[in-house]
Design an enzyme around this catalytic site. Structure first.
Site, PDB file in Angstrom:
ATOM      1  N   LYS A  64      36.898  46.836  29.216  1.00  0.00           N
ATOM      2  CA  LYS A  64      37.218  45.008  29.892  1.00  0.00           C
ATOM      3  C   LYS A  64      38.362  44.604  29.573  1.00  0.00           C
ATOM      4  CE  LYS A  64      33.989  45.809  34.280  1.00  0.00           C
ATOM      5  NZ  LYS A  64      32.425  45.083  34.453  1.00  0.00           N
ATOM      6  N   GLN A 108      28.330  40.355  34.601  1.00  0.00           N
ATOM      7  CA  GLN A 108      28.375  41.511  34.016  1.00  0.00           C
ATOM      8  C   GLN A 108      27.050  42.960  34.806  1.00  0.00           C
ATOM      9  OE1 GLN A 108      30.213  44.574  32.860  1.00  0.00           O
ATOM     10  NE2 GLN A 108      29.146  45.692  33.492  1.00  0.00           N
ATOM     11  N   ASP A 131      34.928  40.727  41.062  1.00  0.00           N
ATOM     12  CA  ASP A 131      34.246  41.942  41.350  1.00  0.00           C
ATOM     13  C   ASP A 131      33.831  41.645  43.537  1.00  0.00           C
ATOM     14  OD1 ASP A 131      33.698  43.601  40.141  1.00  0.00           O
ATOM     15  OD2 ASP A 131      31.820  42.071  38.706  1.00  0.00           O
TER      16      ASP A 131
END
Ligand code: NAD
Length: 298
Positions: A64, A108, A131
């Site tokens: 990422k 994460q 997200d």
């Protein structure tokens, strides 16, 4: 659309949908959007929070961060030890929420034991929730009122959009009902007026259900679950599954949810790897740019 043919020329072959190429094109578009925002005085920034040292998470975070750099997005890594307390993590999220130079906050997963993941994810400000997991964004998605959409379902829709103009009345079977893939992709498909059936581990006669589908989205995490006889001639198959398996010779490899070698009668299938996976990261960056752009409008 013309179908490819096998080398003997007699049997049509399923098109392989090239997620890597589509993700590259999307990253180029994102880089252009970043340049445009910079002329308006905004450099999109993504904060990535990693707690502990889960090896797979380390790899995902590394990818990422690298893609952010390619697109001109500033990434801010917050690596915290596994012993980090929940309150300390919540305090960091509060600081990132309050920082106007941070546009996206990504936690994460998985988080270490002892940390309540849903409490942590709910703490991220909805406007920075790249997200798309915050209840506000989940609600917006199900009511079709905008917000930030989870990256994997967004990537799946972009792959499907390369093949399908009009979803109205299409029969879509989604295999898997998770909050991060199955349910949100079903919502996006319903928005486009497809007839969506969401299935799961307890669904009866899944092969019969799947065989009626014009589009199958397989997100079960069950290697080679979807066999050739599950798939109707000319269907489009999106394979979301990622399972790491070890072969007899000790080599590990990634396999998807579909027995792709049995699916030549499909119209198109996504490979694993190289299908949905690259699109997920491309959509994360696109969401960061969207969050940065939205921040300009208050
Ligand atoms: P999950 O474990 O949260 O949910 C799995 C779902 O599949 C459940 O609803 C379960 O009922 C259903 N299921 C499991 N086995 C089944 C079976 N044999 N028959 C029918 N249904 C079955 O998983 P998830 O987080 O949604 O992920 C699903 C898969 O997609 C995993 O392999 C995951 O690694 C992969 N994934 C890939 C990406 C990507 O970027 N490519 C992103 C997220 C998840």
């Amino acid at each position: 659309m013309a179908r490819a043919r096998s080398s003997s020329g007699d049997r049509p072959m399923a098109q392989r949908i090239d997620g890597r190429a589509m993700a590259r094109a999307m990253l180029d578009e994102t880089a252009q959007a970043v340049e445009q925002l910079k002329t308006q005085g905004v450099t999109p920034a993504l904060a990535v929070v990693l707690v502990g040292s889960d090896p797979a998470s380390e790899v995902y975070v590394g990818r990422k961060v690298a893609q952010c750099a390619r697109a001109g997005i500033r990434s801010l890594e917050h690596r915290l030890p596994a012993e980090t307390g929940q309150d300390e993590l919540l305090a960091l999220i509060d600081r990132l929420n309050a920082d106007p130079a941070v546009h996206g906050v990504l936690i994460q997963l998985p988080l270490p034991r002892g940390i309540d993941a849903s409490l942590v994810l709910d703490r991220v400000a909805p406007g920075k929730d790249v997200d798309g997991f915050h209840p506000v964004n989940v609600g917006r998605l199900s009511s079709g009122t905008g917000g930030l959409v989870p990256c994997t379902p967004l990537g799946i829709m972009k792959l499907l959009d390369s093949l399908i103009d009009d979803y109205r009345g299409l029969d879509v079977v989604v295999i898997g009902k998770s909050n991060i893939v199955g349910k949100p992709v079903a919502m996006l498909l319903l928005e486009r007026e497809a007839t969506v059936t969401v299935t799961h581990i307890e669904t009866r006669n899944l092969p019969d259900v799947a065989r009626k589908a014009d589009v199958i989205v397989a997100a079960a995490g069950a290697p080679h679950l979807v066999r050739g006889y599950w798939v109707k001639e000319g269907a489009v198959v999106i394979d979301v599954g990622i399972t790491r398996v070890t072969d007899h010779d000790g080599q590990t490899r990634i396999v998807g949810d579909c027995a792709t070698h049995e699916l030549e009668h499909a119209r198109a299938v996504t490979p694993v790897p190289g299908g949905v996976g690259p699109m997920t990261i491309a959509c994360l960056l696109a969401n960061t740019v969207k969050a940065a752009r939205d921040s300009l409008h208050g």
